[in-house]
Design a protein around this motif. Sequence first.
Motif, PDB file in Angstrom:
ATOM      1  N   TRP A   8       0.818  -1.214   0.000  1.00  0.00           N
ATOM      2  CA  TRP A   8       0.000   0.000   0.000  1.00  0.00           C
ATOM      3  C   TRP A   8       0.850   1.261   0.000  1.00  0.00           C
ATOM      4  N   ASP A   9       2.152   1.094   0.147  1.00  0.00           N
ATOM      5  CA  ASP A   9       3.062   2.232   0.187  1.00  0.00           C
ATOM      6  C   ASP A   9       3.847   2.281  -1.117  1.00  0.00           C
ATOM      7  N   LYS A  10       3.720   3.385  -1.853  1.00  0.00           N
ATOM      8  CA  LYS A  10       4.372   3.524  -3.154  1.00  0.00           C
ATOM      9  C   LYS A  10       5.891   3.383  -3.041  1.00  0.00           C
ATOM     10  N   THR A  11       6.487   4.031  -2.047  1.00  0.00           N
ATOM     11  CA  THR A  11       7.938   3.978  -1.877  1.00  0.00           C
ATOM     12  C   THR A  11       8.411   2.555  -1.601  1.00  0.00           C
ATOM     13  N   GLU A  12       7.677   1.842  -0.729  1.00  0.00           N
ATOM     14  CA  GLU A  12       8.039   0.453  -0.406  1.00  0.00           C
ATOM     15  C   GLU A  12       7.947  -0.429  -1.649  1.00  0.00           C
ATOM     16  N   GLU A  13       6.904  -0.222  -2.456  1.00  0.00           N
ATOM     17  CA  GLU A  13       6.731  -1.028  -3.661  1.00  0.00           C
ATOM     18  C   GLU A  13       7.861  -0.776  -4.658  1.00  0.00           C
ATOM     19  N   MET A  14       8.226   0.505  -4.854  1.00  0.00           N
ATOM     20  CA  MET A  14       9.284   0.815  -5.809  1.00  0.00           C
ATOM     21  C   MET A  14      10.633   0.286  -5.341  1.00  0.00           C
ATOM     22  N   ASN A  15      10.906   0.384  -4.057  1.00  0.00           N
ATOM     23  CA  ASN A  15      12.168  -0.154  -3.528  1.00  0.00           C
ATOM     24  C   ASN A  15      12.251  -1.662  -3.752  1.00  0.00           C
ATOM     25  N   TRP A  16      11.138  -2.352  -3.527  1.00  0.00           N
ATOM     26  CA  TRP A  16      11.090  -3.804  -3.712  1.00  0.00           C
ATOM     27  C   TRP A  16      11.326  -4.181  -5.173  1.00  0.00           C
ATOM     28  N   LEU A  17      10.623  -3.504  -6.098  1.00  0.00           N
ATOM     29  CA  LEU A  17      10.768  -3.815  -7.523  1.00  0.00           C
ATOM     30  C   LEU A  17      12.179  -3.493  -8.026  1.00  0.00           C
ATOM     31  N   ASN A  18      12.725  -2.368  -7.592  1.00  0.00           N
ATOM     32  CA  ASN A  18      14.069  -1.994  -8.040  1.00  0.00           C
ATOM     33  C   ASN A  18      15.139  -2.921  -7.455  1.00  0.00           C
ATOM     34  N   ARG A  39      13.464 -13.226 -16.312  1.00  0.00           N
ATOM     35  CA  ARG A  39      14.884 -12.965 -16.140  1.00  0.00           C
ATOM     36  C   ARG A  39      15.346 -11.829 -17.055  1.00  0.00           C
ATOM     37  N   CYS A  40      16.256 -11.005 -16.541  1.00  0.00           N
ATOM     38  CA  CYS A  40      16.862  -9.938 -17.332  1.00  0.00           C
ATOM     39  C   CYS A  40      18.268  -9.707 -16.799  1.00  0.00           C
ATOM     40  N   GLN A  41      18.987  -8.800 -17.425  1.00  0.00           N
ATOM     41  CA  GLN A  41      20.313  -8.443 -16.931  1.00  0.00           C
ATOM     42  C   GLN A  41      20.167  -7.714 -15.595  1.00  0.00           C
ATOM     43  N   PRO A  42      20.948  -8.079 -14.586  1.00  0.00           N
ATOM     44  CA  PRO A  42      20.858  -7.386 -13.296  1.00  0.00           C
ATOM     45  C   PRO A  42      21.012  -5.873 -13.455  1.00  0.00           C
ATOM     46  N   GLY A  43      20.056  -5.135 -12.884  1.00  0.00           N
ATOM     47  CA  GLY A  43      20.098  -3.680 -12.948  1.00  0.00           C
ATOM     48  C   GLY A  43      19.735  -3.094 -14.298  1.00  0.00           C
ATOM     49  N   GLU A  44      19.067  -3.879 -15.147  1.00  0.00           N
ATOM     50  CA  GLU A  44      18.750  -3.411 -16.499  1.00  0.00           C
ATOM     51  C   GLU A  44      17.663  -2.339 -16.484  1.00  0.00           C
ATOM     52  N   TYR A  45      16.693  -2.467 -15.550  1.00  0.00           N
ATOM     53  CA  TYR A  45      15.559  -1.543 -15.521  1.00  0.00           C
ATOM     54  C   TYR A  45      15.416  -0.838 -14.178  1.00  0.00           C
ATOM     55  N   VAL A  46      14.753   0.305 -14.219  1.00  0.00           N
ATOM     56  CA  VAL A  46      14.299   0.988 -13.000  1.00  0.00           C
ATOM     57  C   VAL A  46      12.789   1.203 -13.150  1.00  0.00           C
ATOM     58  N   TYR A  47      12.085   1.299 -12.006  1.00  0.00           N
ATOM     59  CA  TYR A  47      10.621   1.316 -12.013  1.00  0.00           C
ATOM     60  C   TYR A  47      10.057   2.548 -11.314  1.00  0.00           C
ATOM     61  N   GLU A  48       8.845   2.888 -11.725  1.00  0.00           N
ATOM     62  CA  GLU A  48       8.073   3.955 -11.079  1.00  0.00           C
ATOM     63  C   GLU A  48       6.593   3.576 -11.149  1.00  0.00           C
ATOM     64  N   PHE A  81      -0.858   1.954 -11.979  1.00  0.00           N
ATOM     65  CA  PHE A  81      -0.054   1.340 -13.039  1.00  0.00           C
ATOM     66  C   PHE A  81       1.428   1.552 -12.780  1.00  0.00           C
ATOM     67  N   LEU A  82       2.223   0.652 -13.356  1.00  0.00           N
ATOM     68  CA  LEU A  82       3.662   0.664 -13.167  1.00  0.00           C
ATOM     69  C   LEU A  82       4.352   0.894 -14.504  1.00  0.00           C
ATOM     70  N   VAL A  83       5.510   1.533 -14.443  1.00  0.00           N
ATOM     71  CA  VAL A  83       6.298   1.788 -15.654  1.00  0.00           C
ATOM     72  C   VAL A  83       7.753   1.418 -15.386  1.00  0.00           C
ATOM     73  N   ARG A  84       8.502   1.243 -16.476  1.00  0.00           N
ATOM     74  CA  ARG A  84       9.925   0.938 -16.362  1.00  0.00           C
ATOM     75  C   ARG A  84      10.686   1.671 -17.466  1.00  0.00           C
ATOM     76  N   ARG A  85      11.980   1.774 -17.251  1.00  0.00           N
ATOM     77  CA  ARG A  85      12.866   2.360 -18.258  1.00  0.00           C
ATOM     78  C   ARG A  85      14.251   1.774 -18.082  1.00  0.00           C
ATOM     79  N   LYS A  86      15.002   1.740 -19.146  1.00  0.00           N
ATOM     80  CA  LYS A  86      16.373   1.248 -19.061  1.00  0.00           C
ATOM     81  C   LYS A  86      17.162   2.089 -18.049  1.00  0.00           C
ATOM     82  N   ALA A  87      17.815   1.423 -17.131  1.00  0.00           N
ATOM     83  CA  ALA A  87      18.582   2.122 -16.103  1.00  0.00           C
ATOM     84  C   ALA A  87      19.693   2.972 -16.702  1.00  0.00           C
ATOM     85  N   ALA A  88      20.173   2.583 -17.879  1.00  0.00           N
ATOM     86  CA  ALA A  88      21.252   3.334 -18.537  1.00  0.00           C
ATOM     87  C   ALA A  88      20.826   4.748 -18.916  1.00  0.00           C
TER      88      ALA A  88
END
Length: 226
Positions: A8-18, A39-48, A81-88
């Motif tokens: 229920w906490d946005k910050t907690e959810e984003m920390n968990w996904l990241n 599976r993906c490359q470790p650290g490939e994405y960041v979430y919001e 809703f959730l979004v992602r982007r390449k961490a690079a």
Amino acid sequence: MKKYRLLWDKTEEMNWLNDLAKQGWNLTSFGLGLYSFERCQPGEYVYEADLKDKGIRISRAYREILESQNIEIIPTVGYWFLVRRKAALGPLELYSDTPSRISQYRRIRRMFGAVAALELLFSAFVLCIAIHAGSGWMVLEASVLALLGIVLLNAFCQTDRKIRSLEDAPQSADPVRKLLAAGGVLLGCSVLLRPALPACLLWSMAFLGMILGGFGLYVTWKRKTV
């Protein structure tokens, strides 16, 4: 991989996904607490995350804004809703300044408050029918609905605290005080109106009053012990 979690906490959810993304797990879909990963490359994405701007859907204009920033929308169900982007491409922040963050949290608070109110009112309605019909199963159903309402009410209060911390608002604005007052009023009415109202309705009012008052007292006690 699939995981079921109610966050229920946005910050907690984003920390968990990241954190999972850093371990090589990419979120592919989300709905009603069920997260699906691949599976993906470790650290490939960041979430919001954000609330959909058109109820349970995202407008074309908002989609175009996100796409222009190379932000991918993850398939989701409901208002969130959730979004992602390449961490690079750098950090992903949909709301980076304080006024916009406050605006987002206000919308989240409004959603939690509305759904919590509906859950609690519906639980009282089900309890009223249960008492009138003498159904133990319906009493259990009312209790489950009330429990969900309490969880959402807690999320509402936590979000409100974040807003007040960002706004530097006074403690007098704390909604817990209003919950305590509302609980007291409902309990008082359930006693004073006893000669005029049906027993099932009086029990429902007392039920809601105890939930609101008890929750308010619990939050107050918890804050003092932290």
